[in-house]
Enzyme design. Structure first.
Site, PDB file in Angstrom:
ATOM      1  N   HIS A  46       0.823  -1.219   0.000  1.00  0.00           N
ATOM      2  CA  HIS A  46       0.000   0.000   0.000  1.00  0.00           C
ATOM      3  C   HIS A  46       0.856   1.269   0.000  1.00  0.00           C
ATOM      4  O   HIS A  46       0.609   2.187  -0.776  1.00  0.00           O
ATOM      5  CB  HIS A  46      -0.945  -0.005   1.206  1.00  0.00           C
ATOM      6  N   GLU A  74       1.104   5.834  12.420  1.00  0.00           N
ATOM      7  CA  GLU A  74      -0.243   5.401  12.797  1.00  0.00           C
ATOM      8  C   GLU A  74      -0.389   3.891  12.797  1.00  0.00           C
ATOM      9  O   GLU A  74      -0.921   3.312  13.736  1.00  0.00           O
ATOM     10  CB  GLU A  74      -1.249   5.984  11.785  1.00  0.00           C
ATOM     11  N   ASP A  75       0.038   3.269  11.716  1.00  0.00           N
ATOM     12  CA  ASP A  75      -0.201   1.833  11.554  1.00  0.00           C
ATOM     13  C   ASP A  75       1.069   0.999  11.675  1.00  0.00           C
ATOM     14  O   ASP A  75       1.010  -0.216  11.757  1.00  0.00           O
ATOM     15  CB  ASP A  75      -0.846   1.553  10.182  1.00  0.00           C
ATOM     16  N   ASP A 136      -2.978   8.185  -1.727  1.00  0.00           N
ATOM     17  CA  ASP A 136      -3.310   7.146  -0.749  1.00  0.00           C
ATOM     18  C   ASP A 136      -4.720   6.606  -1.036  1.00  0.00           C
ATOM     19  O   ASP A 136      -4.946   5.404  -1.119  1.00  0.00           O
ATOM     20  CB  ASP A 136      -3.217   7.798   0.634  1.00  0.00           C
TER      21      ASP A 136
HETATM   22 MN    MN Z   1      -2.667   4.852   3.754  1.00  0.00          MN
END
Ligand code: MN
Length: 504
Positions: A46, A74-75, A136
């Protein structure tokens, strides 16, 4: 997937740029190690695809690096500290901007759509933040079938209502067209299916004739000495076709630009010459000649459109433009940002909001390439028009602040507890918010909370406040309320109510 793939898409990267891209590639690989997307693919895919979309738009190195890292805090397992140390403040600033935008959610409240669009533009202090978000979203939409069905619908609607129109306004057609079609398919599958079917049948019918026509056009142009050119045909997007059908009684026979011929040439003079040659050979349809070169569309689009009878029973739209106009129509604002800066200009920092990023490249600022101004989207040009005679840096800053205030009309953006955005004039009170939600909510307001704390009804709102209105059926407007509202809408509702009760 390799970092060379990204580098090969970039516009003349320096050695230093290449090193940074490789470093960001490896950093993202580690930050998302072991993580999977809903599709089962490694999460890294991604962020790689996001960076690739940005490289494809010819964005600068910090933007592509931020594309690689946009989910790493964040992830992933990265920290702000590490990113700042390894990639600098500019990259961290861009990532934080994207994270902030990710918190804004569209919930389908029709009347707040324009607020949400404005809010997103206003919070993207740097236009590059918005462009990363679009890159994104493009990959998220390409892989949306792996998301839970109810979420699919929400994301598709959000894309169709918010992000695709924003990409269109920035005239990044390359992204807006794909976002439109992907979200249309997921938000309105039935209408999508019908439109695809219509298009398929019609296309099969006209394509062979169109290819023959392109050959004749090339020959006619070559005979008149127009040699350096490119012709192809552009397919209308499904969503754009659907929209057009709605205004043409759903009759596909009335749509002449389903497949349009596109001719790109070197200069504006060549465009008019080509138009002349084509009209000399094929009869144009009256009233369908549009000169968007002399009169660009509001988003800056430039081209000449004409529709001609091809002589074999078909009617075809022909679009004529320069190679440069074509590039701008596909890449929009991204094409203005994608230029090599010298090192002294390269230090973009927090306080450079996106107007600042764009304005120095415009007509009246010193040291600016005069020709560049001509290709700016009109709405930005209009903003620039009003700043003649500005000389010092502080005057420039003042002007930009005024501009931003004007552009957003001194608005503040506040949220409902569910996350809907409501935009109100600066200086609005709790009651203005209540009436903006609904007149019934306003009329029965009993008390209110701002950011979870009980407040009095004469409290003023600040940008970003989360406001909750507690209503009570027996509560009614009173005279004091007239003095603690700012918006005309709230004033009108209160006055109406008081008038009625006085009459009784
Ligand atoms: Mn993203």
């Amino acid at each position: 997937m390799s970092y060379q793939e990204i580098i090969s898409l970039m516009q003349s990267p320096t050695e230093n740029d290449k090193i940074l891209i490789e470093k960001a590639f490896n950093f993202a690989l580690t930050a998302h190690e072991g993580q999977k997307r809903k599709s089962g693919e490694p999460y890294f895919v991604h962020v790689f695809e996001t960076a690739k979309n940005l490289a494809d738009l010819k964005m600068d190195t910090p933007t592509i690096v931020a594309g690689f890292l946009h989910d790493s805090i964040e992830d992933g397992v990265a920290t702000e500290e590490r990113i700042k140390n390894e990639f600098g403040e500019e990259v961290l600033f861009l990532i934080n901007g994207v994270t902030k935008l990710g918190k804004v959610k569209y919930r389908g409240a029709e009347r707040h759509i324009e607020s949400l669009r404005k809010f997103i533009v206003a919070s993207s202090e740097d236009i590059r933040v918005l462009i990363i978000k679009l890159a994104d979203r493009l990959h998220n939409m390409r892989t949306i079938k792996f998301v839970r069905p109810d979420k699919q619908k929400r994301i598709a609607l959000e894309t169709l209502e918010i992000y695709a129109p924003l990409a269109y306004r920035l005239s990044i057609r390359k992204i807006s067209r794909e976002l439109e079609d992907l979200s249309f398919e997921n938000a309105y599958p039935e209408e999508f299916g019908k439109t695809v079917e219509l298009k398929k049948n019609k296309k099969a019918e006209i394509l062979p004739r169109l290819e023959k026509f392109i050959k004749s056009v090339k020959k006619a142009l070559a005979e008149q000495g127009v040699i350096h050119m490119q012709t192809d045909y552009r397919k209308k997007g499904i969503y754009s076709l659907y929209r057009k059908l709605q205004t043409h009684e759903n009759d596909i026979e009335k749509i002449y630009d389903l497949l349009a011929i596109r001719i790109c040439v070197d200069t504006i003079a060549d465009c008019y010459k080509v138009l002349g040659i084509i009209h000399g050979v094929w009869r144009p349809l009256p009233g369908r000649i549009k000169d968007y070169i002399a009169f660009p569309k509001p988003n800056g689009y430039q081209s000449i459109h004409t529709t001609v009878f091809t002589g074999d029973g078909s009617i075809v739209e022909v679009q004529i433009r320069t190679f440069e106009m074509h590039n701008i129509s596909e890449y929009g604002i991204a094409s203005h940002l994608a230029y090599k800066e010298n090192d002294s200009n390269k230090k973009a920092t927090h306080d450079t909001n996106w107007f600042k990023q764009l304005l120095p490249k415009m007509i009246n600022f010193p040291g600016v390439n005069k020709n560049k101004g001509d290709e700016m989207p009109k709405w930005i040009k209009d903003l620039a028009e009003s700043q003649k005679g500005i000389k010092t840096e502080s005057e420039k800053d003042g002007f930009i602040n005024d501009l931003k205030a004007d552009f957003f009309n001194e608005r503040i953006f506040v949220f409902t507890p569910k996350g809907d955005v409501v935009d109100l004039p600066d200086g609005s009170y709790v009651l203005d918010f209540a009436y903006a939600i609904h007149s019934d909510v306003g009329n029965h307001t009993n008390s209110a909370k701002i950011n979870g704390k009980m407040v009095s009804l004469d409290s003023k709102l600040k940008n970003g406040d989360i406001v909750e209105i507690i209503t009570n059926k027996s509560n009614k407007p009173n005279e004091r309320w007239e003095h603690i509202v700012k918006t005309n809408m709230a004033k009108r509702h209160i006055a109406n109510y008081l008038d009625k009760t006085r009459k009784k």
